[in-house]
Design a protein around this motif. Structure first.
Motif, PDB file in Angstrom:
ATOM      1  N   SER A  80      -7.895  -6.332  10.132  1.00 57.40           N
ATOM      2  CA  SER A  80      -6.788  -6.463   9.182  1.00 57.40           C
ATOM      3  C   SER A  80      -7.186  -7.442   8.101  1.00 57.40           C
ATOM      4  O   SER A  80      -8.312  -7.929   8.083  1.00 57.40           O
ATOM      5  CB  SER A  80      -5.524  -6.931   9.901  1.00 57.40           C
ATOM      6  OG  SER A  80      -5.707  -8.253  10.354  1.00 57.40           O
ATOM      7  N   LEU A  81      -6.254  -7.722   7.213  1.00 59.22           N
ATOM      8  CA  LEU A  81      -6.543  -8.662   6.134  1.00 59.22           C
ATOM      9  C   LEU A  81      -6.887 -10.037   6.700  1.00 59.22           C
ATOM     10  O   LEU A  81      -7.574 -10.833   6.077  1.00 59.22           O
ATOM     11  CB  LEU A  81      -5.325  -8.769   5.207  1.00 59.22           C
ATOM     12  CG  LEU A  81      -4.893  -7.451   4.556  1.00 59.22           C
ATOM     13  CD1 LEU A  81      -3.563  -7.624   3.831  1.00 59.22           C
ATOM     14  CD2 LEU A  81      -5.959  -6.953   3.598  1.00 59.22           C
ATOM     15  N   LEU A  82      -6.396 -10.303   7.917  1.00 56.39           N
ATOM     16  CA  LEU A  82      -6.625 -11.609   8.538  1.00 56.39           C
ATOM     17  C   LEU A  82      -7.984 -11.701   9.219  1.00 56.39           C
ATOM     18  O   LEU A  82      -8.375 -12.748   9.707  1.00 56.39           O
ATOM     19  CB  LEU A  82      -5.528 -11.893   9.570  1.00 56.39           C
ATOM     20  CG  LEU A  82      -4.101 -11.775   9.039  1.00 56.39           C
ATOM     21  CD1 LEU A  82      -3.102 -11.752  10.188  1.00 56.39           C
ATOM     22  CD2 LEU A  82      -3.788 -12.925   8.086  1.00 56.39           C
ATOM     23  N   PHE A 171      -4.086   2.210   8.385  1.00 52.70           N
ATOM     24  CA  PHE A 171      -3.769   1.930   6.991  1.00 52.70           C
ATOM     25  C   PHE A 171      -5.007   1.356   6.325  1.00 52.70           C
ATOM     26  O   PHE A 171      -5.307   0.176   6.497  1.00 52.70           O
ATOM     27  CB  PHE A 171      -2.613   0.920   6.904  1.00 52.70           C
ATOM     28  CG  PHE A 171      -1.359   1.389   7.574  1.00 52.70           C
ATOM     29  CD1 PHE A 171      -0.472   2.217   6.901  1.00 52.70           C
ATOM     30  CD2 PHE A 171      -1.066   1.011   8.879  1.00 52.70           C
ATOM     31  CE1 PHE A 171       0.695   2.645   7.522  1.00 52.70           C
ATOM     32  CE2 PHE A 171       0.086   1.437   9.490  1.00 52.70           C
ATOM     33  CZ  PHE A 171       0.974   2.264   8.814  1.00 52.70           C
ATOM     34  N   ARG A 172      -5.727   2.218   5.645  1.00 59.24           N
ATOM     35  CA  ARG A 172      -6.973   1.783   5.012  1.00 59.24           C
ATOM     36  C   ARG A 172      -6.745   0.553   4.134  1.00 59.24           C
ATOM     37  O   ARG A 172      -5.824   0.545   3.318  1.00 59.24           O
ATOM     38  CB  ARG A 172      -7.564   2.907   4.165  1.00 59.24           C
ATOM     39  CG  ARG A 172      -8.008   4.092   4.968  1.00 59.24           C
ATOM     40  CD  ARG A 172      -9.522   4.285   4.910  1.00 59.24           C
ATOM     41  NE  ARG A 172      -9.947   5.204   5.963  1.00 59.24           N
ATOM     42  CZ  ARG A 172     -10.392   4.786   7.145  1.00 59.24           C
ATOM     43  NH1 ARG A 172     -10.499   3.489   7.411  1.00 59.24           N
ATOM     44  NH2 ARG A 172     -10.765   5.658   8.064  1.00 59.24           N
ATOM     45  N   GLY A 173      -7.536  -0.448   4.318  1.00 61.78           N
ATOM     46  CA  GLY A 173      -7.427  -1.630   3.478  1.00 61.78           C
ATOM     47  C   GLY A 173      -6.420  -2.645   3.992  1.00 61.78           C
ATOM     48  O   GLY A 173      -6.474  -3.800   3.602  1.00 61.78           O
ATOM     49  N   ILE A 174      -5.493  -2.236   4.828  1.00 61.06           N
ATOM     50  CA  ILE A 174      -4.514  -3.204   5.360  1.00 61.06           C
ATOM     51  C   ILE A 174      -4.817  -3.505   6.827  1.00 61.06           C
ATOM     52  O   ILE A 174      -5.065  -4.642   7.212  1.00 61.06           O
ATOM     53  CB  ILE A 174      -3.061  -2.690   5.208  1.00 61.06           C
ATOM     54  CG1 ILE A 174      -2.771  -2.329   3.750  1.00 61.06           C
ATOM     55  CG2 ILE A 174      -2.090  -3.745   5.711  1.00 61.06           C
ATOM     56  CD1 ILE A 174      -1.399  -1.735   3.535  1.00 61.06           C
TER      57      ILE A 174
ATOM     58  N   MET B 166       4.590  -5.891  13.168  1.00 63.81           N
ATOM     59  CA  MET B 166       3.881  -5.708  11.899  1.00 63.81           C
ATOM     60  C   MET B 166       4.408  -4.548  11.052  1.00 63.81           C
ATOM     61  O   MET B 166       4.044  -4.427   9.895  1.00 63.81           O
ATOM     62  CB  MET B 166       2.376  -5.557  12.137  1.00 63.81           C
ATOM     63  CG  MET B 166       1.997  -4.375  13.022  1.00 63.81           C
ATOM     64  SD  MET B 166       0.212  -4.195  13.225  1.00 63.81           S
ATOM     65  CE  MET B 166      -0.169  -3.165  11.818  1.00 63.81           C
ATOM     66  N   ALA B 167       5.240  -3.699  11.623  1.00 62.15           N
ATOM     67  CA  ALA B 167       5.744  -2.558  10.862  1.00 62.15           C
ATOM     68  C   ALA B 167       7.037  -2.052  11.471  1.00 62.15           C
ATOM     69  O   ALA B 167       7.367  -2.393  12.593  1.00 62.15           O
ATOM     70  CB  ALA B 167       4.702  -1.446  10.851  1.00 62.15           C
ATOM     71  N   THR B 168       7.737  -1.207  10.698  1.00 59.01           N
ATOM     72  CA  THR B 168       8.956  -0.588  11.218  1.00 59.01           C
ATOM     73  C   THR B 168       8.561   0.630  12.052  1.00 59.01           C
ATOM     74  O   THR B 168       7.749   1.438  11.625  1.00 59.01           O
ATOM     75  CB  THR B 168       9.877  -0.140  10.071  1.00 59.01           C
ATOM     76  OG1 THR B 168       9.959  -1.214   9.152  1.00 59.01           O
ATOM     77  CG2 THR B 168      11.252   0.219  10.583  1.00 59.01           C
ATOM     78  N   VAL B 169       9.138   0.716  13.237  1.00 63.55           N
ATOM     79  CA  VAL B 169       8.775   1.769  14.168  1.00 63.55           C
ATOM     80  C   VAL B 169       9.772   2.921  14.071  1.00 63.55           C
ATOM     81  O   VAL B 169      10.975   2.703  13.996  1.00 63.55           O
ATOM     82  CB  VAL B 169       8.750   1.178  15.598  1.00 63.55           C
ATOM     83  CG1 VAL B 169       8.793   2.256  16.637  1.00 63.55           C
ATOM     84  CG2 VAL B 169       7.521   0.290  15.770  1.00 63.55           C
TER      85      VAL B 169
END
Ligand SMILES: [Zn+2]
Ligand SMILES: [Zn+2]
Lengths: 219, 207
Positions: A80-82, A171-174, B166-169
Motif C-alpha cells: 500500500s502507500l504505507l 486497487f492499482r497504486g493504492i 480501509m474501505a466500505t464493504v
C-alpha cells in the motif's frame, strides 16, 4: 432414538466373514485374496479400508512436515502507500485481535492453527493405538475420530480469506494484496489431513475386542 | 460357514458390530448399540422433500455464482467479485494449486453434489429404479466431504471484517443466495434417506 438389538450375540461383520459396503451398507460374503464388488451398488468391497494404517501414517507425516512452512512463511503480502507488509497465519490472527475483532481472531486461530494441529496429533495417536491393538478408551477414541472428521473442513477458512483478499484488494497504486507461499503449504496440509481422516478406519479401534482367531484369519 | 442373515441385519460402519435394524417410525433414528454411530434414519416424506430442497438449492447455486458476492468501495473506486472471479484472480497471480483447491471445494464439488443428487432422485421420483444410478450415488458420497461452501461463507465474513477499516464493504446478491444455499443443502441432507435408493421400487411404480 430407538434401540437396536444385537444379532447373534456380539459378532462383528468381519468375524462372520462378511464385508459391509462403504457406500450402501450391503453385507456380502468376503473371500480372501479376491477383489470383490458390492452385489448391490458395485462399489469395491473390503473388510477394512485397504492399507489403512500405513497410508494414514504417510499422510500424517507429510502434513506435519508441511505444517512448518505453512506457519513460518508469509501467507500474504500487502502493498500500500504505507509500504509492504508480509503476514504469516499467526500475525494475521494478531492483527485481527489488535483491531478489536477478537471473536474473529479466535475463530481464525482455532481454524488455522488449533484444528490442523489437533488433527495431526489426534490421528497420530489413533493410528498408533490401533497398531498397538489397544483395548482401552474405545469409546473416547471413536468420539475423537468423529470430532477430527467433523472439524477438519473448517481449517480451509484461511485459504478462502486469502482468496477474497487477493480478489478484493486490487486497487492499482493504492493497495494490492498477494498470496504468499504459505498458502500453498497450508492448502496442502488441509487436503492431506482430510485424506488422512478418510483413510483411517475407525473399525480398527474396535477390532482388538474380537478374538485372536480374527487376527489370524485376515491379513 | 452357512450363516443365514435376517434381511434387516446391518453392520455398524464405525465399529463393525452386526445388529438388526428396527422398523423405524417417521422421524426416528437408529444408533449402534456399541459405539452410538448413526445407522439409519427414517425422515418423513423423504423423496419429495429432498427433491424440492435440492431443486431450490440448484437455483440458489446459479444465483450465488452469477452475481457478485462481495464488493469494496474505496474512495469512489469500486471492486466487486464473483466466486469464479476470485478464483481467477488467484490463478493469474501464479497461485494455481490454491486457485484449483478453491475452485474445487467452493464451486465444482458442490455443483457435482447437487447435480448427482438430482440425477439419482428425479428418475426415482418418476418410479424408475435402475442399477445404473448407483455409480452416481457413489460419486455423491465421494464429493460430499470436499464441498465447503459454509466454510467459504465464514471466510468471506472474516475477510470483510479485515477490510472494513480501509474501505466500505458491500454485500452482493450472491452473498445472500450462498447463505440460503447452505441452509437448503443442510435441510436436504437431513431429509434424505439413502435407503430409498436400495429398496425395491415402490408399489404401483411399475417393474
Ligand atoms: Zn454397495
Ligand atoms: Zn458401532
Amino acid at each position: 432414538m430407538s434401540g437396536v438389538m444385537p444379532a447373534g450375540g456380539r459378532l462383528t461383520a468381519r468375524e462372520a466373514g462378511l464385508a459391509s459396503c462403504h457406500v450402501c451398507g450391503q453385507l456380502a460374503r468376503h473371500v480372501a485374496h479376491r477383489a470383490l464388488r458390492c452385489p448391490r451398488c458395485r462399489a469395491p468391497l473390503h473388510l477394512r479400508k485397504p492399507a489403512s494404517v500405513s497410508t494414514t501414517w504417510a499422510l500424517i507425516v507429510a502434513s506435519a512436515i508441511l505444517f512448518v512452512p505453512a506457519n513460518l512463511l508469509p501467507m500474504m503480502t500487502t502493498s500500500s502507500l504505507l509500504g509492504t507488509q508480509r503476514d504469516t497465519i499467526m500475525s494475521g490472527v494478531v492483527f485481527l485481535w489488535r483491531s478489536g475483532s477478537w471473536p474473529l481472531a479466535a475463530v481464525v486461530f482455532f481454524a488455522s492453527i488449533v484444528v490442523p494441529l489437533l488433527k495431526i496429533l489426534a490421528l497420530a495417536w489413533l493410528t498408533a493405538s490401533v497398531q498397538r491393538r489397544s483395548r482401552r478408551r474405545l469409546m473416547q477414541r471413536t468420539r475423537l475420530y468423529r470430532l477430527v472428521e467433523f472439524v477438519g473442513r473448517w481449517s480451509m477458512l484461511d485459504i478462502y480469506v486469502i482468496t477474497l483478499l487477493v480478489a478484493l484488494v486490487n486497487f492499482r497504486g493504492i493497495a494490492t494484496i498477494e498470496a504468499g507461499p504459505a498458502a500453498i503449504a497450508f492448502g496442502a496440509v488441509v487436503v492431506l489431513t482430510m485424506f488422512a481422516a478418510m483413510t483411517f478406519d475407525p473399525r480398527l479401534i474396535w477390532d482388538p475386542l474380537a478374538g485372536p482367531d480374527d487376527l489370524a484369519r485376515h491379513d | 460357514m452357512s450363516l443365514t442373515l435376517p434381511a434387516q441385519t446391518l453392520a455398524c460402519h464405525e465399529c463393525d458390530l452386526l445388529q438388526t435394524e428396527p422398523a423405524l417410525a417417521p422421524g426416528q433414528t437408529a444408533r449402534c448399540v456399541r459405539c452410538g454411530a448413526l445407522l439409519a434414519r427414517n425422515p418423513p416424506d423423504s423423496l419429495d422433500r429432498t427433491l424440492a430442497l435440492t431443486l431450490t438449492a440448484a437455483i440458489l447455486y446459479v444465483i450465488a455464482n452469477a452475481w457478485p458476492l462481495v464488493g469494496l468501495d474505496m474512495q469512489g473506486r469500486r471492486v466487486e467479485v464473483t466466486l469464479i472471479g476470485a478464483v481467477q484472480a488467484l490463478w493469474s497471480e501464479g497461485m494455481t494449486p490454491v486457485a484449483a483447491l478453491v475452485f474445487g471445494t467452493a464451486l465444482l464439488f458442490p455443483l457435482l453434489e447437487l447435480a448427482m443428487i438430482l440425477v439419482v432422485l428425479i428418475p426415482l421420483r418418476l418410479g424408475r429404479v435402475s442399477p445404473r444410478m448407483a455409480p452416481f450415488f457413489r460419486l455423491v458420497r465421494s464429493v460430499q466431504p470436499w464441498g465447503m461452501v459454509e466454510v467459504f461463507l465464514l471466510g468471506m465474513l472474516v475477510s470483510l471484517v479485515k477490510l472494513s477499516h480501509m474501505a466500505t464493504v458491500l454485500l452482493g446478491p450472491a452473498f445472500w443466495a450462498m447463505a440460503a444455499l447452505i441452509l437448503t443443502v443442510t435441510l436436504a441432507g437431513r431429509a434424505f434417506d439413502s435407503r430409498l435408493l436400495w429398496q425395491a421400487p415402490p408399489a404401483g411404480a411399475g417393474a
